[in-house]
Design a protein around this motif. Structure first.
Motif, PDB file in Angstrom:
ATOM      1  N   THR A 121       6.605  11.571 -11.946  1.00  0.00           N
ATOM      2  CA  THR A 121       5.487  12.473 -11.686  1.00  0.00           C
ATOM      3  C   THR A 121       4.381  11.691 -11.002  1.00  0.00           C
ATOM      4  OG1 THR A 121       5.993  13.831 -13.616  1.00  0.00           O
ATOM      5  CG2 THR A 121       3.763  13.967 -12.746  1.00  0.00           C
ATOM      6  N   THR A 122       3.908  12.218  -9.875  1.00  0.00           N
ATOM      7  CA  THR A 122       2.790  11.621  -9.161  1.00  0.00           C
ATOM      8  C   THR A 122       1.650  12.621  -9.138  1.00  0.00           C
ATOM      9  OG1 THR A 122       4.237  10.282  -7.774  1.00  0.00           O
ATOM     10  CG2 THR A 122       2.021  10.648  -6.963  1.00  0.00           C
ATOM     11  N   VAL A 123       0.472  12.206  -9.600  1.00  0.00           N
ATOM     12  CA  VAL A 123      -0.723  13.029  -9.592  1.00  0.00           C
ATOM     13  C   VAL A 123      -1.663  12.452  -8.537  1.00  0.00           C
ATOM     14  CG1 VAL A 123      -2.720  13.810 -10.910  1.00  0.00           C
ATOM     15  CG2 VAL A 123      -0.486  13.621 -12.025  1.00  0.00           C
ATOM     16  N   ILE A 124      -2.094  13.298  -7.603  1.00  0.00           N
ATOM     17  CA  ILE A 124      -2.978  12.866  -6.514  1.00  0.00           C
ATOM     18  C   ILE A 124      -4.201  13.781  -6.528  1.00  0.00           C
ATOM     19  CG2 ILE A 124      -3.216  12.542  -4.032  1.00  0.00           C
ATOM     20  CD1 ILE A 124      -0.075  12.437  -3.989  1.00  0.00           C
ATOM     21  N   ARG A 125      -5.407  13.173  -6.573  1.00  0.00           N
ATOM     22  CA  ARG A 125      -6.649  13.951  -6.562  1.00  0.00           C
ATOM     23  C   ARG A 125      -7.653  13.316  -5.607  1.00  0.00           C
ATOM     24  NH1 ARG A 125      -6.247  13.811 -12.535  1.00  0.00           N
ATOM     25  NH2 ARG A 125      -5.373  15.784 -13.173  1.00  0.00           N
ATOM     26  N   ASN A 126      -8.335  14.176  -4.858  1.00  0.00           N
ATOM     27  CA  ASN A 126      -9.446  13.752  -4.004  1.00  0.00           C
ATOM     28  C   ASN A 126      -9.044  12.604  -3.087  1.00  0.00           C
ATOM     29  OD1 ASN A 126     -11.155  15.601  -5.396  1.00  0.00           O
ATOM     30  ND2 ASN A 126     -11.343  14.107  -7.030  1.00  0.00           N
ATOM     31  N   SER A 127      -7.957  12.783  -2.362  1.00  0.00           N
ATOM     32  CA  SER A 127      -7.427  11.704  -1.529  1.00  0.00           C
ATOM     33  C   SER A 127      -7.027  12.216  -0.153  1.00  0.00           C
ATOM     34  CB  SER A 127      -6.209  11.075  -2.226  1.00  0.00           C
ATOM     35  OG  SER A 127      -6.598  10.492  -3.448  1.00  0.00           O
ATOM     36  N   THR A 128      -6.681  11.293   0.716  1.00  0.00           N
ATOM     37  CA  THR A 128      -6.139  11.598   2.036  1.00  0.00           C
ATOM     38  C   THR A 128      -4.820  10.856   2.167  1.00  0.00           C
ATOM     39  OG1 THR A 128      -8.360  11.816   2.973  1.00  0.00           O
ATOM     40  CG2 THR A 128      -6.550  11.466   4.526  1.00  0.00           C
ATOM     41  N   ILE A 129      -3.751  11.590   2.518  1.00  0.00           N
ATOM     42  CA  ILE A 129      -2.407  11.013   2.592  1.00  0.00           C
ATOM     43  C   ILE A 129      -1.846  11.275   3.983  1.00  0.00           C
ATOM     44  CG2 ILE A 129      -0.118  10.930   1.539  1.00  0.00           C
ATOM     45  CD1 ILE A 129      -2.421  10.359  -0.438  1.00  0.00           C
TER      46      ILE A 129
ATOM     47  N   VAL B 173      -0.952  17.802  -6.717  1.00  0.00           N
ATOM     48  CA  VAL B 173      -1.923  17.379  -5.709  1.00  0.00           C
ATOM     49  C   VAL B 173      -3.108  18.346  -5.721  1.00  0.00           C
ATOM     50  CG1 VAL B 173      -2.261  16.779  -3.289  1.00  0.00           C
ATOM     51  CG2 VAL B 173       0.019  16.529  -4.322  1.00  0.00           C
ATOM     52  N   ALA B 174      -4.330  17.805  -5.833  1.00  0.00           N
ATOM     53  CA  ALA B 174      -5.528  18.641  -5.871  1.00  0.00           C
ATOM     54  C   ALA B 174      -6.616  18.065  -4.976  1.00  0.00           C
ATOM     55  CB  ALA B 174      -6.046  18.756  -7.305  1.00  0.00           C
ATOM     56  N   ASN B 175      -7.308  18.948  -4.259  1.00  0.00           N
ATOM     57  CA  ASN B 175      -8.460  18.572  -3.431  1.00  0.00           C
ATOM     58  C   ASN B 175      -8.140  17.382  -2.535  1.00  0.00           C
ATOM     59  OD1 ASN B 175      -9.951  20.580  -4.802  1.00  0.00           O
ATOM     60  ND2 ASN B 175     -10.302  19.150  -6.467  1.00  0.00           N
ATOM     61  N   THR B 176      -7.046  17.513  -1.795  1.00  0.00           N
ATOM     62  CA  THR B 176      -6.514  16.395  -1.005  1.00  0.00           C
ATOM     63  C   THR B 176      -6.100  16.876   0.378  1.00  0.00           C
ATOM     64  OG1 THR B 176      -5.821  15.137  -2.931  1.00  0.00           O
ATOM     65  CG2 THR B 176      -4.575  14.757  -0.913  1.00  0.00           C
ATOM     66  N   GLN B 177      -6.263  15.988   1.370  1.00  0.00           N
ATOM     67  CA  GLN B 177      -5.818  16.275   2.728  1.00  0.00           C
ATOM     68  C   GLN B 177      -4.466  15.612   2.968  1.00  0.00           C
ATOM     69  OE1 GLN B 177      -8.001  14.482   6.001  1.00  0.00           O
ATOM     70  NE2 GLN B 177      -7.583  16.259   7.279  1.00  0.00           N
TER      71      GLN B 177
ATOM     72  N   MET C 239       6.284  20.500  -5.684  1.00  0.00           N
ATOM     73  CA  MET C 239       4.989  20.109  -5.156  1.00  0.00           C
ATOM     74  C   MET C 239       3.971  21.169  -5.548  1.00  0.00           C
ATOM     75  SD  MET C 239       5.928  18.402  -1.519  1.00  0.00           S
ATOM     76  CE  MET C 239       7.212  17.155  -1.417  1.00  0.00           C
ATOM     77  N   CYS C 240       3.180  20.861  -6.545  1.00  0.00           N
ATOM     78  CA  CYS C 240       2.197  21.772  -7.116  1.00  0.00           C
ATOM     79  C   CYS C 240       0.832  21.446  -6.500  1.00  0.00           C
ATOM     80  CB  CYS C 240       2.197  21.590  -8.631  1.00  0.00           C
ATOM     81  SG  CYS C 240       1.062  22.682  -9.476  1.00  0.00           S
ATOM     82  N   PHE C 241       0.291  22.355  -5.681  1.00  0.00           N
ATOM     83  CA  PHE C 241      -0.930  22.090  -4.926  1.00  0.00           C
ATOM     84  C   PHE C 241      -2.071  23.001  -5.360  1.00  0.00           C
ATOM     85  CE2 PHE C 241       1.642  20.834  -0.867  1.00  0.00           C
ATOM     86  CZ  PHE C 241       2.034  19.666  -1.468  1.00  0.00           C
ATOM     87  N   ALA C 242      -3.276  22.443  -5.378  1.00  0.00           N
ATOM     88  CA  ALA C 242      -4.508  23.205  -5.575  1.00  0.00           C
ATOM     89  C   ALA C 242      -5.569  22.594  -4.668  1.00  0.00           C
ATOM     90  CB  ALA C 242      -4.956  23.139  -7.034  1.00  0.00           C
ATOM     91  N   GLY C 243      -6.045  23.365  -3.701  1.00  0.00           N
ATOM     92  CA  GLY C 243      -7.067  22.857  -2.791  1.00  0.00           C
ATOM     93  C   GLY C 243      -6.545  21.803  -1.838  1.00  0.00           C
ATOM     94  N   VAL C 244      -5.315  21.971  -1.351  1.00  0.00           N
ATOM     95  CA  VAL C 244      -4.702  21.008  -0.432  1.00  0.00           C
ATOM     96  C   VAL C 244      -4.787  21.576   0.987  1.00  0.00           C
ATOM     97  CG1 VAL C 244      -2.564  19.798   0.160  1.00  0.00           C
ATOM     98  CG2 VAL C 244      -3.190  20.127  -2.242  1.00  0.00           C
TER      99      VAL C 244
END
Length: 95
Positions: free
Chosen positions: A32-40, A59-63, A76-81
């Motif tokens: 499981t990878t959790v990504i928040r407030n990032s740019t990938i 992934v949340a609030n990420t570009q 891939m569970c996204f919120a604000g992507v």
């Protein structure tokens, strides 16, 4: 690169620019990878699940500058992507 570990990436930038098999974040195995407030950004994909394993990206609030992997066993569970043009990027139904 994440191999069967649960990790968090917070307030970060991950960039891989080689167009011959490079990914912002490469997931291998069941993890499981959790990504928040990032740019990938990756040369091929921002997020990529290698093989047939069933990992999960939250992934949340990420570009995601480049596209997410289009066919994968990973959820891939996204919120604000959003993408490089600030268009919303849809994820899967969250597990």
């Amino acid at each position: 690169y994440n191999d069967e570990s649960d990790v968090q990436l917070l307030n970060s930038t991950a960039t891989a620019s080689d167009n011959n098999g490079s990914y912002g974040i490469l997931h291998e195995g069941v993890s499981t990878t959790v990504i928040r407030n990032s740019t990938i950004e990756g040369g091929n994909n921002s997020l990529f699940q290698d093989g047939t394993d069933n990992g999960v990206f939250y992934v949340a609030n990420t570009q995601l500058v480049t596209a997410k992997q289009s066919s994968s066993n990973a959820k891939m569970c996204f919120a604000g992507v959003f993408d490089s043009d600030f268009n919303t990027v849809d994820g899967d139904t969250c597990p």
